[in-house]
Design an enzyme around this catalytic site. Structure first.
Site, PDB file in Angstrom:
ATOM      1  CE1 TYR A 198      -3.593  -2.489   0.165  1.00 26.65           C
ATOM      2  CE2 TYR A 198      -2.824  -3.097   2.358  1.00 26.65           C
ATOM      3  CZ  TYR A 198      -3.640  -3.330   1.263  1.00 26.65           C
ATOM      4  OH  TYR A 198      -4.494  -4.396   1.278  1.00 26.65           O
ATOM      5  CG  HIS A 253      -4.415   0.788   2.931  1.00 25.42           C
ATOM      6  ND1 HIS A 253      -3.991   0.963   4.215  1.00 25.42           N
ATOM      7  CD2 HIS A 253      -4.969  -0.451   2.899  1.00 25.42           C
ATOM      8  CE1 HIS A 253      -4.260  -0.132   4.927  1.00 25.42           C
ATOM      9  NE2 HIS A 253      -4.863  -1.003   4.143  1.00 25.42           N
TER      10      HIS A 253
HETATM   11  C1  GCO Z   1      -8.097  -4.607   2.006  1.00 27.39           C
HETATM   12  C2  GCO Z   1      -7.510  -4.031   3.249  1.00 27.39           C
HETATM   13  C3  GCO Z   1      -6.644  -4.930   4.080  1.00 27.39           C
HETATM   14  C4  GCO Z   1      -6.185  -4.239   5.342  1.00 27.39           C
HETATM   15  C5  GCO Z   1      -6.021  -5.210   6.473  1.00 27.39           C
HETATM   16  C6  GCO Z   1      -5.623  -4.537   7.773  1.00 27.39           C
HETATM   17  O1  GCO Z   1      -8.682  -3.846   1.272  1.00 27.39           O
HETATM   18  O2  GCO Z   1      -8.020  -5.814   1.829  1.00 27.39           O
HETATM   19  O3  GCO Z   1      -7.101  -2.735   3.090  1.00 27.39           O
HETATM   20  O4  GCO Z   1      -5.574  -5.471   3.379  1.00 27.39           O
HETATM   21  O5  GCO Z   1      -4.993  -3.554   5.132  1.00 27.39           O
HETATM   22  O6  GCO Z   1      -7.212  -5.907   6.638  1.00 27.39           O
HETATM   23  O7  GCO Z   1      -5.290  -5.519   8.725  1.00 27.39           O
HETATM   24 MG    MG Z   2      -8.639  -1.830   1.816  1.00 30.02          MG
END
Ligand code: GCO
Ligand code: MG
Length: 446
Positions: A198, A253
Protein backbone atom coordinates in the site's frame (compact mmCIF):
# COMPACT_ATOMS: atom_id res chain seq x y z
CA UNK A 1 -34.40 -33.12 11.30
CA UNK A 2 -33.83 -36.34 13.18
CA UNK A 3 -36.54 -38.39 14.77
CA UNK A 4 -35.43 -37.60 18.29
CA UNK A 5 -35.71 -33.86 17.88
CA UNK A 6 -39.12 -34.02 16.23
CA UNK A 7 -40.26 -36.13 19.17
CA UNK A 8 -38.84 -33.48 21.49
CA UNK A 9 -40.97 -30.93 19.73
CA UNK A 10 -44.14 -32.95 19.99
CA UNK A 11 -43.41 -33.61 23.66
CA UNK A 12 -42.81 -29.94 24.24
CA UNK A 13 -46.19 -29.02 22.75
CA UNK A 14 -47.95 -31.72 24.69
CA UNK A 15 -46.07 -30.97 27.89
CA UNK A 16 -46.82 -27.27 27.72
CA UNK A 17 -50.46 -27.83 26.96
CA UNK A 18 -50.81 -30.37 29.77
CA UNK A 19 -48.68 -28.32 32.13
CA UNK A 20 -51.26 -25.58 31.80
CA UNK A 21 -53.86 -28.05 32.98
CA UNK A 22 -55.21 -28.45 29.48
CA UNK A 23 -56.08 -24.74 29.42
CA UNK A 24 -54.70 -24.21 25.95
CA UNK A 25 -55.77 -20.61 25.76
CA UNK A 26 -53.69 -19.45 28.71
CA UNK A 27 -50.76 -21.69 27.68
CA UNK A 28 -51.10 -20.22 24.21
CA UNK A 29 -50.11 -16.83 25.55
CA UNK A 30 -46.64 -17.93 26.55
CA UNK A 31 -43.88 -17.57 23.95
CA UNK A 32 -42.74 -21.09 24.80
CA UNK A 33 -46.13 -22.45 23.84
CA UNK A 34 -46.24 -20.47 20.61
CA UNK A 35 -42.88 -21.85 19.58
CA UNK A 36 -43.67 -25.37 20.59
CA UNK A 37 -46.96 -25.19 18.72
CA UNK A 38 -45.04 -24.31 15.54
CA UNK A 39 -42.94 -27.40 16.03
CA UNK A 40 -39.88 -25.74 17.58
CA UNK A 41 -39.13 -26.33 21.25
CA UNK A 42 -37.72 -23.26 22.99
CA UNK A 43 -33.98 -23.01 22.54
CA UNK A 44 -31.68 -21.46 25.14
CA UNK A 45 -28.10 -20.31 24.89
CA UNK A 46 -26.03 -22.46 27.24
CA UNK A 47 -22.48 -21.35 26.44
CA UNK A 48 -20.60 -18.67 24.50
CA UNK A 49 -16.87 -19.00 23.95
CA UNK A 50 -14.15 -17.35 21.90
CA UNK A 51 -11.72 -19.49 19.91
CA UNK A 52 -8.41 -17.86 18.90
CA UNK A 53 -6.22 -19.44 16.28
CA UNK A 54 -3.43 -18.46 13.94
CA UNK A 55 -3.16 -21.02 11.12
CA UNK A 56 -0.66 -20.31 8.35
CA UNK A 57 0.76 -17.58 10.58
CA UNK A 58 -1.41 -14.96 8.89
CA UNK A 59 -3.58 -12.96 11.27
CA UNK A 60 -5.13 -14.18 14.49
CA UNK A 61 -8.59 -15.44 13.70
CA UNK A 62 -11.25 -15.16 16.37
CA UNK A 63 -14.50 -17.08 16.12
CA UNK A 64 -17.27 -17.48 18.64
CA UNK A 65 -19.04 -20.74 19.36
CA UNK A 66 -22.56 -20.54 20.81
CA UNK A 67 -23.91 -23.74 22.33
CA UNK A 68 -27.58 -24.35 23.00
CA UNK A 69 -29.95 -26.40 25.10
CA UNK A 70 -30.47 -28.77 22.17
CA UNK A 71 -27.66 -31.32 22.46
CA UNK A 72 -25.27 -31.01 19.54
CA UNK A 73 -26.85 -27.83 18.17
CA UNK A 74 -24.37 -24.93 18.08
CA UNK A 75 -23.43 -22.05 15.82
CA UNK A 76 -20.18 -20.30 14.87
CA UNK A 77 -19.70 -16.58 14.24
CA UNK A 78 -16.76 -14.47 13.08
CA UNK A 79 -15.22 -11.94 15.47
CA UNK A 80 -12.02 -11.45 13.47
CA UNK A 81 -10.72 -8.15 12.24
CA UNK A 82 -9.69 -6.10 15.16
CA UNK A 83 -5.97 -6.54 15.70
CA UNK A 84 -6.78 -6.86 19.39
CA UNK A 85 -7.74 -10.56 19.66
CA UNK A 86 -7.32 -10.82 23.43
CA UNK A 87 -9.54 -7.80 24.01
CA UNK A 88 -12.19 -9.40 21.79
CA UNK A 89 -11.88 -12.64 23.73
CA UNK A 90 -12.43 -10.76 26.98
CA UNK A 91 -15.45 -8.92 25.51
CA UNK A 92 -16.90 -12.30 24.50
CA UNK A 93 -16.16 -14.32 27.61
CA UNK A 94 -16.26 -11.73 30.40
CA UNK A 95 -19.25 -9.73 29.13
CA UNK A 96 -21.26 -11.33 26.31
CA UNK A 97 -21.28 -14.81 27.76
CA UNK A 98 -22.91 -13.89 31.09
CA UNK A 99 -25.23 -11.56 29.18
CA UNK A 100 -26.42 -14.19 26.71
CA UNK A 101 -26.40 -17.36 28.83
CA UNK A 102 -29.88 -18.75 29.47
CA UNK A 103 -31.46 -16.25 27.09
CA UNK A 104 -33.48 -17.42 24.09
CA UNK A 105 -31.40 -18.26 21.02
CA UNK A 106 -34.39 -17.54 18.79
CA UNK A 107 -34.89 -13.79 18.89
CA UNK A 108 -31.69 -12.67 17.21
CA UNK A 109 -32.68 -9.06 16.59
CA UNK A 110 -33.85 -8.52 20.15
CA UNK A 111 -30.72 -10.09 21.59
CA UNK A 112 -28.54 -8.01 19.24
CA UNK A 113 -30.28 -4.78 20.22
CA UNK A 114 -30.05 -5.45 23.94
CA UNK A 115 -26.44 -6.72 23.84
CA UNK A 116 -25.50 -3.66 21.75
CA UNK A 117 -26.58 -1.23 24.46
CA UNK A 118 -25.62 -3.44 27.39
CA UNK A 119 -22.25 -1.66 27.57
CA UNK A 120 -23.96 1.76 27.25
CA UNK A 121 -20.90 2.99 25.27
CA UNK A 122 -20.97 1.23 21.92
CA UNK A 123 -19.84 1.02 18.29
CA UNK A 124 -16.16 0.33 18.94
CA UNK A 125 -14.15 -2.31 17.07
CA UNK A 126 -13.70 -4.67 20.05
CA UNK A 127 -17.30 -4.76 21.27
CA UNK A 128 -18.69 -4.87 17.72
CA UNK A 129 -16.43 -7.81 16.82
CA UNK A 130 -17.57 -9.71 19.89
CA UNK A 131 -21.21 -8.97 19.11
CA UNK A 132 -20.71 -10.16 15.53
CA UNK A 133 -19.54 -13.55 16.81
CA UNK A 134 -22.75 -13.98 18.78
CA UNK A 135 -24.96 -12.63 15.98
CA UNK A 136 -23.54 -14.80 13.19
CA UNK A 137 -23.57 -17.88 15.42
CA UNK A 138 -27.27 -17.33 16.12
CA UNK A 139 -28.00 -17.01 12.38
CA UNK A 140 -26.02 -20.21 11.83
CA UNK A 141 -28.15 -21.94 14.46
CA UNK A 142 -31.39 -20.62 12.99
CA UNK A 143 -30.47 -21.83 9.50
CA UNK A 144 -29.42 -25.20 10.87
CA UNK A 145 -32.80 -25.49 12.61
CA UNK A 146 -34.54 -24.55 9.39
CA UNK A 147 -32.36 -27.16 7.69
CA UNK A 148 -31.39 -24.60 5.02
CA UNK A 149 -28.25 -22.88 3.82
CA UNK A 150 -28.16 -19.39 5.34
CA UNK A 151 -28.82 -17.54 2.05
CA UNK A 152 -32.30 -19.08 1.98
CA UNK A 153 -33.20 -17.34 5.23
CA UNK A 154 -32.01 -14.07 3.65
CA UNK A 155 -34.41 -14.47 0.73
CA UNK A 156 -32.75 -17.01 -1.54
CA UNK A 157 -30.33 -16.54 -4.42
CA UNK A 158 -30.08 -13.50 -6.67
CA UNK A 159 -27.19 -15.10 -8.60
CA UNK A 160 -25.67 -18.54 -9.00
CA UNK A 161 -22.29 -17.67 -7.40
CA UNK A 162 -20.27 -14.76 -6.06
CA UNK A 163 -17.98 -12.87 -8.44
CA UNK A 164 -14.63 -12.08 -6.79
CA UNK A 165 -11.55 -9.96 -7.21
CA UNK A 166 -8.03 -11.19 -6.63
CA UNK A 167 -5.04 -9.17 -5.36
CA UNK A 168 -2.16 -8.72 -7.79
CA UNK A 169 1.01 -6.95 -6.69
CA UNK A 170 4.37 -6.23 -8.24
CA UNK A 171 7.24 -3.85 -7.60
CA UNK A 172 7.38 -2.86 -11.27
CA UNK A 173 4.61 -2.55 -13.89
CA UNK A 174 6.09 -5.62 -15.65
CA UNK A 175 6.01 -7.74 -12.49
CA UNK A 176 2.47 -6.56 -11.83
CA UNK A 177 1.47 -7.48 -15.39
CA UNK A 178 2.69 -11.06 -14.87
CA UNK A 179 0.55 -11.41 -11.75
CA UNK A 180 -2.52 -9.88 -13.41
CA UNK A 181 -2.14 -12.33 -16.30
CA UNK A 182 -1.86 -15.23 -13.86
CA UNK A 183 -5.23 -14.36 -12.31
CA UNK A 184 -6.83 -13.73 -15.70
CA UNK A 185 -5.70 -17.21 -16.76
CA UNK A 186 -7.38 -18.62 -13.64
CA UNK A 187 -10.63 -17.03 -14.82
CA UNK A 188 -10.68 -13.82 -12.75
CA UNK A 189 -12.47 -10.93 -14.42
CA UNK A 190 -11.60 -8.48 -11.62
CA UNK A 191 -8.06 -7.89 -10.33
CA UNK A 192 -6.83 -5.36 -7.76
CA UNK A 193 -3.49 -3.87 -8.78
CA UNK A 194 -0.94 -2.42 -6.35
CA UNK A 195 2.55 -1.34 -7.28
CA UNK A 196 4.32 -2.91 -4.29
CA UNK A 197 2.65 -2.61 -0.87
CA UNK A 198 0.00 0.00 0.00
CA UNK A 199 1.36 3.43 -0.98
CA UNK A 200 4.26 1.84 -2.93
CA UNK A 201 6.73 2.61 -0.14
CA UNK A 202 9.55 0.91 -2.07
CA UNK A 203 9.56 3.91 -4.45
CA UNK A 204 10.23 6.45 -1.70
CA UNK A 205 13.87 7.37 -1.19
CA UNK A 206 15.71 8.90 1.77
CA UNK A 207 13.97 7.95 4.97
CA UNK A 208 15.63 10.79 6.87
CA UNK A 209 13.80 9.86 10.09
CA UNK A 210 15.78 6.63 10.20
CA UNK A 211 19.14 8.39 9.96
CA UNK A 212 17.96 10.73 12.73
CA UNK A 213 16.97 7.79 14.93
CA UNK A 214 13.36 9.00 15.04
CA UNK A 215 10.55 6.47 15.51
CA UNK A 216 11.15 2.72 15.74
CA UNK A 217 13.61 0.83 13.54
CA UNK A 218 10.80 -1.30 12.00
CA UNK A 219 8.73 1.73 10.92
CA UNK A 220 8.05 1.93 7.19
CA UNK A 221 8.57 4.89 4.90
CA UNK A 222 6.26 6.29 2.25
CA UNK A 223 5.97 9.70 0.58
CA UNK A 224 2.98 10.64 -1.59
CA UNK A 225 4.93 11.99 -4.61
CA UNK A 226 6.54 8.79 -5.93
CA UNK A 227 3.32 6.84 -5.34
CA UNK A 228 0.96 9.25 -7.10
CA UNK A 229 3.36 9.59 -10.05
CA UNK A 230 3.88 5.85 -10.49
CA UNK A 231 0.31 4.57 -10.05
CA UNK A 232 -1.22 6.04 -13.25
CA UNK A 233 1.78 4.64 -15.18
CA UNK A 234 1.09 1.20 -13.75
CA UNK A 235 -2.57 1.45 -14.80
CA UNK A 236 -1.52 2.61 -18.28
CA UNK A 237 0.84 -0.35 -18.59
CA UNK A 238 -1.72 -2.92 -17.45
CA UNK A 239 -4.43 -1.54 -19.73
CA UNK A 240 -2.03 -1.56 -22.69
CA UNK A 241 -0.76 -5.09 -22.03
CA UNK A 242 -3.74 -6.88 -20.50
CA UNK A 243 -6.49 -5.31 -22.57
CA UNK A 244 -9.75 -3.49 -21.94
CA UNK A 245 -11.81 -6.36 -20.60
CA UNK A 246 -10.27 -7.05 -17.23
CA UNK A 247 -11.72 -4.87 -14.46
CA UNK A 248 -9.03 -3.10 -12.44
CA UNK A 249 -9.30 -2.11 -8.78
CA UNK A 250 -6.90 -0.24 -6.52
CA UNK A 251 -6.62 0.58 -2.80
CA UNK A 252 -5.15 3.97 -1.84
CA UNK A 253 -5.42 2.83 1.78
CA UNK A 254 -5.84 6.40 3.04
CA UNK A 255 -2.08 7.00 2.79
CA UNK A 256 -2.00 10.35 0.98
CA UNK A 257 -3.42 13.83 1.62
CA UNK A 258 -7.04 14.28 0.44
CA UNK A 259 -6.24 16.53 -2.55
CA UNK A 260 -3.55 14.12 -3.77
CA UNK A 261 -6.19 11.40 -3.62
CA UNK A 262 -8.67 13.48 -5.62
CA UNK A 263 -6.01 14.21 -8.25
CA UNK A 264 -5.05 10.54 -8.41
CA UNK A 265 -8.68 9.47 -8.94
CA UNK A 266 -8.94 12.02 -11.79
CA UNK A 267 -5.74 10.76 -13.39
CA UNK A 268 -6.94 7.15 -13.19
CA UNK A 269 -10.29 7.93 -14.84
CA UNK A 270 -9.07 7.20 -18.44
CA UNK A 271 -8.16 3.63 -17.41
CA UNK A 272 -11.74 2.97 -16.22
CA UNK A 273 -11.06 1.53 -12.79
CA UNK A 274 -13.84 -0.65 -11.39
CA UNK A 275 -13.28 1.16 -8.12
CA UNK A 276 -10.64 3.07 -6.20
CA UNK A 277 -10.74 2.23 -2.54
CA UNK A 278 -10.20 4.33 0.58
CA UNK A 279 -9.10 7.57 -1.08
CA UNK A 280 -9.48 9.20 2.36
CA UNK A 281 -9.10 8.22 5.98
CA UNK A 282 -12.41 7.69 7.81
CA UNK A 283 -11.62 10.94 9.64
CA UNK A 284 -11.73 12.76 6.26
CA UNK A 285 -15.05 11.53 4.85
CA UNK A 286 -16.13 15.15 4.49
CA UNK A 287 -13.97 15.22 1.32
CA UNK A 288 -16.18 12.78 -0.60
CA UNK A 289 -18.52 15.46 -1.95
CA UNK A 290 -15.51 17.32 -3.37
CA UNK A 291 -14.24 14.13 -5.02
CA UNK A 292 -17.65 13.56 -6.64
CA UNK A 293 -17.60 17.02 -8.22
CA UNK A 294 -14.19 16.33 -9.79
CA UNK A 295 -14.36 12.84 -11.26
CA UNK A 296 -16.64 9.96 -12.21
CA UNK A 297 -14.10 7.35 -11.07
CA UNK A 298 -16.12 4.90 -8.90
CA UNK A 299 -15.09 4.86 -5.25
CA UNK A 300 -15.29 2.26 -2.50
CA UNK A 301 -15.07 3.01 1.20
CA UNK A 302 -15.81 1.62 4.61
CA UNK A 303 -13.57 -1.24 5.79
CA UNK A 304 -12.75 0.73 8.96
CA UNK A 305 -16.28 1.86 9.72
CA UNK A 306 -17.75 0.99 13.12
CA UNK A 307 -20.52 3.52 13.59
CA UNK A 308 -23.68 4.05 11.49
CA UNK A 309 -22.87 7.78 11.30
CA UNK A 310 -19.90 6.86 9.14
CA UNK A 311 -21.88 5.18 6.36
CA UNK A 312 -25.46 6.48 6.34
CA UNK A 313 -24.54 9.91 4.93
CA UNK A 314 -22.16 8.54 2.31
CA UNK A 315 -24.81 6.11 1.06
CA UNK A 316 -27.84 8.42 1.14
CA UNK A 317 -25.77 11.24 -0.39
CA UNK A 318 -24.72 8.92 -3.24
CA UNK A 319 -21.13 9.88 -2.47
CA UNK A 320 -19.66 6.37 -2.81
CA UNK A 321 -20.37 3.52 -5.22
CA UNK A 322 -19.31 0.52 -3.14
CA UNK A 323 -19.62 -0.01 0.60
CA UNK A 324 -16.63 -1.96 1.91
CA UNK A 325 -17.71 -2.65 5.48
CA UNK A 326 -15.85 -5.34 7.41
CA UNK A 327 -18.95 -7.14 8.66
CA UNK A 328 -17.66 -8.13 12.11
CA UNK A 329 -16.59 -4.50 12.68
CA UNK A 330 -20.21 -3.34 12.66
CA UNK A 331 -21.59 -6.17 14.78
CA UNK A 332 -22.36 -8.96 12.32
CA UNK A 333 -24.85 -10.12 9.75
CA UNK A 334 -27.91 -8.39 11.26
CA UNK A 335 -26.56 -4.84 10.83
CA UNK A 336 -24.87 -5.75 7.51
CA UNK A 337 -28.24 -6.70 6.01
CA UNK A 338 -29.61 -3.30 7.06
CA UNK A 339 -26.66 -1.56 5.37
CA UNK A 340 -27.22 -3.63 2.23
CA UNK A 341 -30.93 -2.78 2.12
CA UNK A 342 -30.30 0.93 2.72
CA UNK A 343 -27.65 0.92 -0.02
CA UNK A 344 -30.00 -0.80 -2.46
CA UNK A 345 -32.32 2.24 -2.54
CA UNK A 346 -29.38 4.46 -3.46
CA UNK A 347 -27.85 2.09 -6.00
CA UNK A 348 -24.74 1.67 -3.90
CA UNK A 349 -23.32 -1.82 -4.24
CA UNK A 350 -21.59 -3.99 -1.66
CA UNK A 351 -17.95 -5.05 -1.70
CA UNK A 352 -17.59 -6.48 1.81
CA UNK A 353 -14.07 -6.43 3.17
CA UNK A 354 -12.60 -9.90 2.71
CA UNK A 355 -8.84 -10.01 3.36
CA UNK A 356 -6.85 -12.50 5.44
CA UNK A 357 -8.13 -11.03 8.67
CA UNK A 358 -11.62 -12.32 8.08
CA UNK A 359 -12.04 -15.94 9.22
CA UNK A 360 -13.48 -18.55 6.81
CA UNK A 361 -16.69 -18.21 8.85
CA UNK A 362 -16.74 -14.50 8.04
CA UNK A 363 -15.97 -15.19 4.37
CA UNK A 364 -18.87 -17.64 4.26
CA UNK A 365 -21.25 -15.13 5.85
CA UNK A 366 -20.09 -12.46 3.36
CA UNK A 367 -20.83 -14.87 0.53
CA UNK A 368 -24.29 -15.88 1.79
CA UNK A 369 -25.24 -12.20 1.89
CA UNK A 370 -23.66 -11.63 -1.55
CA UNK A 371 -25.86 -14.38 -2.97
CA UNK A 372 -29.05 -13.04 -1.48
CA UNK A 373 -28.99 -9.28 -2.15
CA UNK A 374 -29.62 -7.62 -5.50
CA UNK A 375 -27.11 -4.79 -4.96
CA UNK A 376 -24.10 -7.04 -4.56
CA UNK A 377 -21.10 -5.58 -6.39
CA UNK A 378 -17.98 -7.67 -5.94
CA UNK A 379 -16.32 -9.78 -3.24
CA UNK A 380 -12.69 -9.54 -2.13
CA UNK A 381 -11.23 -13.02 -1.75
CA UNK A 382 -8.27 -14.79 -0.20
CA UNK A 383 -6.79 -18.26 -0.53
CA UNK A 384 -7.44 -20.49 2.47
CA UNK A 385 -4.13 -22.13 3.35
CA UNK A 386 -3.77 -25.78 4.25
CA UNK A 387 -3.62 -25.12 8.01
CA UNK A 388 -6.65 -22.82 7.79
CA UNK A 389 -8.59 -25.63 6.11
CA UNK A 390 -7.43 -28.02 8.82
CA UNK A 391 -9.01 -25.74 11.44
CA UNK A 392 -12.09 -24.75 9.43
CA UNK A 393 -14.05 -27.31 7.46
CA UNK A 394 -16.55 -26.35 4.77
CA UNK A 395 -14.67 -23.22 3.61
CA UNK A 396 -16.18 -21.49 0.56
CA UNK A 397 -14.57 -22.71 -2.68
CA UNK A 398 -13.25 -20.71 -5.65
CA UNK A 399 -13.77 -21.71 -9.26
CA UNK A 400 -13.27 -19.60 -12.37
CA UNK A 401 -13.16 -16.37 -10.36
CA UNK A 402 -16.39 -17.21 -8.53
CA UNK A 403 -16.90 -18.16 -4.93
CA UNK A 404 -19.30 -20.96 -4.01
CA UNK A 405 -20.68 -21.51 -0.52
CA UNK A 406 -21.05 -24.84 1.14
CA UNK A 407 -24.72 -25.84 0.79
CA UNK A 408 -24.92 -27.48 4.24
CA UNK A 409 -27.54 -26.08 6.65
CA UNK A 410 -26.28 -22.87 8.30
CA UNK A 411 -23.36 -20.94 6.81
CA UNK A 412 -21.62 -24.26 6.25
CA UNK A 413 -18.32 -23.64 8.08
CA UNK A 414 -17.32 -25.46 11.26
CA UNK A 415 -14.30 -25.10 13.53
CA UNK A 416 -12.19 -27.95 14.86
CA UNK A 417 -11.16 -26.75 18.31
CA UNK A 418 -8.30 -29.25 18.67
CA UNK A 419 -6.81 -28.17 15.36
CA UNK A 420 -7.33 -24.49 16.33
CA UNK A 421 -5.25 -25.07 19.49
CA UNK A 422 -2.37 -26.37 17.38
CA UNK A 423 -1.87 -22.86 15.97
CA UNK A 424 -1.67 -20.49 18.96
CA UNK A 425 -1.42 -16.72 18.69
CA UNK A 426 2.27 -15.83 18.19
CA UNK A 427 3.94 -13.62 20.76
CA UNK A 428 4.67 -10.81 18.29
CA UNK A 429 1.02 -10.58 17.13
CA UNK A 430 0.73 -6.97 18.28
CA UNK A 431 3.46 -5.91 15.85
CA UNK A 432 1.63 -7.00 12.73
CA UNK A 433 0.53 -3.52 11.86
CA UNK A 434 3.57 -1.32 11.21
CA UNK A 435 3.68 2.44 11.55
CA UNK A 436 4.28 4.23 8.25
CA UNK A 437 6.14 7.55 8.25
CA UNK A 438 6.99 10.36 5.82
CA UNK A 439 10.69 11.18 5.21
CA UNK A 440 10.70 13.62 8.13
CA UNK A 441 9.11 11.05 10.46
CA UNK A 442 5.52 12.32 10.41
CA UNK A 443 3.16 9.41 11.06
CA UNK A 444 0.89 8.34 8.21
CA UNK A 445 -2.60 6.84 8.52
CA UNK A 446 -2.64 3.90 8.78
C1 GCO B 1 -8.10 -4.61 2.01
C2 GCO B 1 -7.51 -4.03 3.25
C3 GCO B 1 -6.64 -4.93 4.08
C4 GCO B 1 -6.19 -4.24 5.34
C5 GCO B 1 -6.02 -5.21 6.47
C6 GCO B 1 -5.62 -4.54 7.77
O1 GCO B 1 -8.68 -3.85 1.27
O2 GCO B 1 -8.02 -5.81 1.83
O3 GCO B 1 -7.10 -2.73 3.09
O4 GCO B 1 -5.57 -5.47 3.38
O5 GCO B 1 -4.99 -3.55 5.13
O6 GCO B 1 -7.21 -5.91 6.64
O7 GCO B 1 -5.29 -5.52 8.73
MG1 MG C 1 -8.64 -1.83 1.82
Amino acid sequence: MNQESSMNRRDAVRGLALGAGGALESAGNSPEYQQAARGLPPLRITNVKAILTCPNNIRTLVVVKVETSEPGLYGIGCSTGSLRPYAVRSAVEDYLKPFAQNKSADNIEDLWQSAYVSSYWRNGPVLNSALSGLDQALWDIKAKRANMPLYHLLGGKCRFAVDCYAHAGGRTPEELEQNVRRYMEQGYRHVRIQLGGYGSGHLSRNAHFREAGFGSPEDEHMDPGPYVRATPKAFEHIRAKCGEEVELLHDIHERIPPLDAINLCKRLEPYRPYFIEDPFAPEDIGYFHLLRQQTSTPVAMGELFNNPHEWTGLITGRLIDFIRIHISQIGGLSPAMKVARLAEWFNVRTAWHGPANVSPVGHAVNAHIDLAIRNFGIQERVEFGEQTREVFSGCPAFRNGYLFVNEAPGHGVDVNEKAAAKFPVPRDHAGWWRQVRRADGTSVRP
